[in-house]
Design a protein around this motif. Sequence first.
Motif, PDB file in Angstrom:
ATOM      1  N   ASN A   1       0.820  -1.207   0.000  1.00  0.00           N
ATOM      2  CA  ASN A   1       0.000   0.000   0.000  1.00  0.00           C
ATOM      3  C   ASN A   1       0.857   1.262   0.000  1.00  0.00           C
ATOM      4  OD1 ASN A   1      -2.593  -1.199  -0.086  1.00  0.00           O
ATOM      5  ND2 ASN A   1      -2.403  -1.757   2.063  1.00  0.00           N
ATOM      6  N   ARG A   2       2.005   1.213   0.639  1.00  0.00           N
ATOM      7  CA  ARG A   2       2.922   2.355   0.561  1.00  0.00           C
ATOM      8  C   ARG A   2       3.378   2.587  -0.875  1.00  0.00           C
ATOM      9  NH1 ARG A   2       6.432   1.137   6.055  1.00  0.00           N
ATOM     10  NH2 ARG A   2       5.535   2.813   7.320  1.00  0.00           N
ATOM     11  N   GLU A   3       3.658   1.506  -1.591  1.00  0.00           N
ATOM     12  CA  GLU A   3       4.086   1.644  -2.978  1.00  0.00           C
ATOM     13  C   GLU A   3       2.977   2.245  -3.837  1.00  0.00           C
ATOM     14  OE1 GLU A   3       7.105   1.276  -4.326  1.00  0.00           O
ATOM     15  OE2 GLU A   3       7.767   0.947  -2.246  1.00  0.00           O
ATOM     16  N   SER A   4       1.730   1.891  -3.546  1.00  0.00           N
ATOM     17  CA  SER A   4       0.605   2.473  -4.289  1.00  0.00           C
ATOM     18  C   SER A   4       0.530   3.974  -4.071  1.00  0.00           C
ATOM     19  CB  SER A   4      -0.705   1.812  -3.854  1.00  0.00           C
ATOM     20  OG  SER A   4      -0.723   0.445  -4.195  1.00  0.00           O
ATOM     21  N   VAL A   5       0.779   4.399  -2.843  1.00  0.00           N
ATOM     22  CA  VAL A   5       0.772   5.835  -2.551  1.00  0.00           C
ATOM     23  C   VAL A   5       1.953   6.522  -3.227  1.00  0.00           C
ATOM     24  CG1 VAL A   5       0.924   7.575  -0.733  1.00  0.00           C
ATOM     25  CG2 VAL A   5      -0.464   5.528  -0.381  1.00  0.00           C
ATOM     26  N   LYS A   6       3.133   5.918  -3.140  1.00  0.00           N
ATOM     27  CA  LYS A   6       4.319   6.503  -3.760  1.00  0.00           C
ATOM     28  C   LYS A   6       4.136   6.696  -5.260  1.00  0.00           C
ATOM     29  CE  LYS A   6       7.842   4.717  -0.552  1.00  0.00           C
ATOM     30  NZ  LYS A   6       8.995   3.784  -0.426  1.00  0.00           N
ATOM     31  N   ALA A   7       3.433   5.777  -5.902  1.00  0.00           N
ATOM     32  CA  ALA A   7       3.240   5.854  -7.352  1.00  0.00           C
ATOM     33  C   ALA A   7       2.501   7.120  -7.771  1.00  0.00           C
ATOM     34  CB  ALA A   7       2.488   4.619  -7.841  1.00  0.00           C
ATOM     35  N   SER A   8       1.731   7.702  -6.863  1.00  0.00           N
ATOM     36  CA  SER A   8       1.005   8.933  -7.185  1.00  0.00           C
ATOM     37  C   SER A   8       1.871  10.185  -6.989  1.00  0.00           C
ATOM     38  CB  SER A   8      -0.254   9.051  -6.317  1.00  0.00           C
ATOM     39  OG  SER A   8       0.090   9.197  -4.941  1.00  0.00           O
ATOM     40  N   VAL A   9       3.074  10.000  -6.491  1.00  0.00           N
ATOM     41  CA  VAL A   9       4.066  11.070  -6.279  1.00  0.00           C
ATOM     42  C   VAL A   9       3.445  12.258  -5.539  1.00  0.00           C
ATOM     43  CG1 VAL A   9       5.958  12.330  -7.361  1.00  0.00           C
ATOM     44  CG2 VAL A   9       4.985  10.354  -8.522  1.00  0.00           C
ATOM     45  N   PRO A  10       2.952  12.049  -4.334  1.00  0.00           N
ATOM     46  CA  PRO A  10       2.276  13.141  -3.622  1.00  0.00           C
ATOM     47  C   PRO A  10       3.252  14.104  -2.962  1.00  0.00           C
ATOM     48  CG  PRO A  10       2.311  11.187  -2.250  1.00  0.00           C
ATOM     49  CD  PRO A  10       2.948  10.795  -3.560  1.00  0.00           C
ATOM     50  N   GLU A  11       2.862  15.356  -2.901  1.00  0.00           N
ATOM     51  CA  GLU A  11       3.554  16.328  -2.053  1.00  0.00           C
ATOM     52  C   GLU A  11       2.796  16.541  -0.751  1.00  0.00           C
ATOM     53  OE1 GLU A  11       4.782  19.945  -3.929  1.00  0.00           O
ATOM     54  OE2 GLU A  11       5.369  18.940  -5.789  1.00  0.00           O
ATOM     55  N   ARG A  12       1.524  16.208  -0.760  1.00  0.00           N
ATOM     56  CA  ARG A  12       0.690  16.234   0.436  1.00  0.00           C
ATOM     57  C   ARG A  12      -0.151  14.967   0.451  1.00  0.00           C
ATOM     58  NH1 ARG A  12       3.707  19.764   1.324  1.00  0.00           N
ATOM     59  NH2 ARG A  12       3.321  21.865   2.137  1.00  0.00           N
ATOM     60  N   LEU A  13      -0.354  14.400   1.639  1.00  0.00           N
ATOM     61  CA  LEU A  13      -1.095  13.152   1.760  1.00  0.00           C
ATOM     62  C   LEU A  13      -2.159  13.273   2.835  1.00  0.00           C
ATOM     63  CD1 LEU A  13      -1.459  10.067   1.200  1.00  0.00           C
ATOM     64  CD2 LEU A  13       0.356   9.662   2.894  1.00  0.00           C
ATOM     65  N   PHE A  14      -3.378  12.872   2.496  1.00  0.00           N
ATOM     66  CA  PHE A  14      -4.463  12.730   3.469  1.00  0.00           C
ATOM     67  C   PHE A  14      -4.718  11.240   3.671  1.00  0.00           C
ATOM     68  CE2 PHE A  14      -5.280  16.977   1.826  1.00  0.00           C
ATOM     69  CZ  PHE A  14      -5.649  17.683   2.966  1.00  0.00           C
ATOM     70  N   VAL A  15      -4.836  10.819   4.920  1.00  0.00           N
ATOM     71  CA  VAL A  15      -5.130   9.425   5.246  1.00  0.00           C
ATOM     72  C   VAL A  15      -6.442   9.403   6.018  1.00  0.00           C
ATOM     73  CG1 VAL A  15      -4.318   7.339   6.383  1.00  0.00           C
ATOM     74  CG2 VAL A  15      -2.671   8.899   5.322  1.00  0.00           C
ATOM     75  N   LEU A  16      -7.457   8.773   5.431  1.00  0.00           N
ATOM     76  CA  LEU A  16      -8.807   8.846   5.973  1.00  0.00           C
ATOM     77  C   LEU A  16      -9.308   7.479   6.429  1.00  0.00           C
ATOM     78  CD1 LEU A  16     -10.441  11.049   3.153  1.00  0.00           C
ATOM     79  CD2 LEU A  16      -9.026  11.797   5.089  1.00  0.00           C
ATOM     80  N   ASP A  17      -9.751   7.394   7.675  1.00  0.00           N
ATOM     81  CA  ASP A  17     -10.456   6.221   8.193  1.00  0.00           C
ATOM     82  C   ASP A  17      -9.579   4.966   8.229  1.00  0.00           C
ATOM     83  OD1 ASP A  17     -12.908   5.356   9.324  1.00  0.00           O
ATOM     84  OD2 ASP A  17     -13.429   4.295   7.477  1.00  0.00           O
TER      85      ASP A  17
END
Length: 327
Positions: free
Chosen positions: A52-68
């Motif tokens: 799941n971390r790799e899935s987030v990294k693939a979007s190349v975020p500068e800001r991240l929201f983590v919900l629920d």
Amino acid sequence: MKPEQPVTILHDSDADGVTAGVVLQLALSRVGYSKVTRVIPDRERNAWTSANRESVKASVPERLFVLDLGSQSEPIIPGVATCFIDRHRPEGVPKGDTLISAYTWNPIPNTSLIIWELCKSLVDVSDIDWIAAIGTMSDLGEKAPFEMLAIAKSKYTAKYLKEATALINASRRAANYQPEVAAKALLTHTSPKELVNSESEEVAQLRTAREEVKVALEQARKAAPVFAGNVALVQMNSPCQIHPLIAQSWRTRLPKYIVIAANEGYIPGRVNFSVRTDCGTNVLDFLGNLDLSEGEGNYGHGHDSASGGSLPIEKWHELLSKLGFDV
């Protein structure tokens, strides 16, 4: 946070998580953020796994929201500013990051309701109240004591909100785990009535998933609990995520017990389980005190009366032994 910055929303796959993610995505887009990406975790629903971390990294975020998805002191993506918005028991927050928690509120709102209320101060989200209402009804029931839900029921009727909630939840419960289908259905319809009556491909998939889950539930309801002390164990083997529903159904039938519904068929090589109780025991503390050996797997996160976990077979047997069951 600047409108041109890439923003990623990592949200849970249940109805509350999906609706929270969709509401935040729409609100940020209306404010002017043009690079908003949603990411839904895999069937483990653990934001901190490598996959799941790799899935987030693939979007190349500068800001991240983590919900629920809970909060921990360990960052999900080191160096990426993160805001956790949640109703579960907090387990820490990474240094420099932000946690918006409703855990100590009374009553505790669900995550999509929190998101909707927060977004109201940024932009007009009055037309997507039905989306947040679906998350609220899913997590807290149609009688949840919040004004937004009461207004939504009067605008859209409880009937259509309940039907839409069942459809949205079906996509993550079915054997073919496709929660993004639920998100697309929310994004392409303007009311719960329109969604429920839709002939779109996404809604057709949700109906199929719902029927599959219904059949699996009927089969699992035939299982009888076994007991060890004040713990009732209900076991099943299904590729569908029905163990939370089974645990909830036995919770009211066995009010003096801690109910554990365990599913050996949800993820191969693992046992996924849900824990529910009405006996007054804090299940987070109860699971935390079992003190399993170190190793792979996770358990004991969530709410005071609703938790669970996902463990490899060997560690699951260790948990059963500590509870007093004959393995």
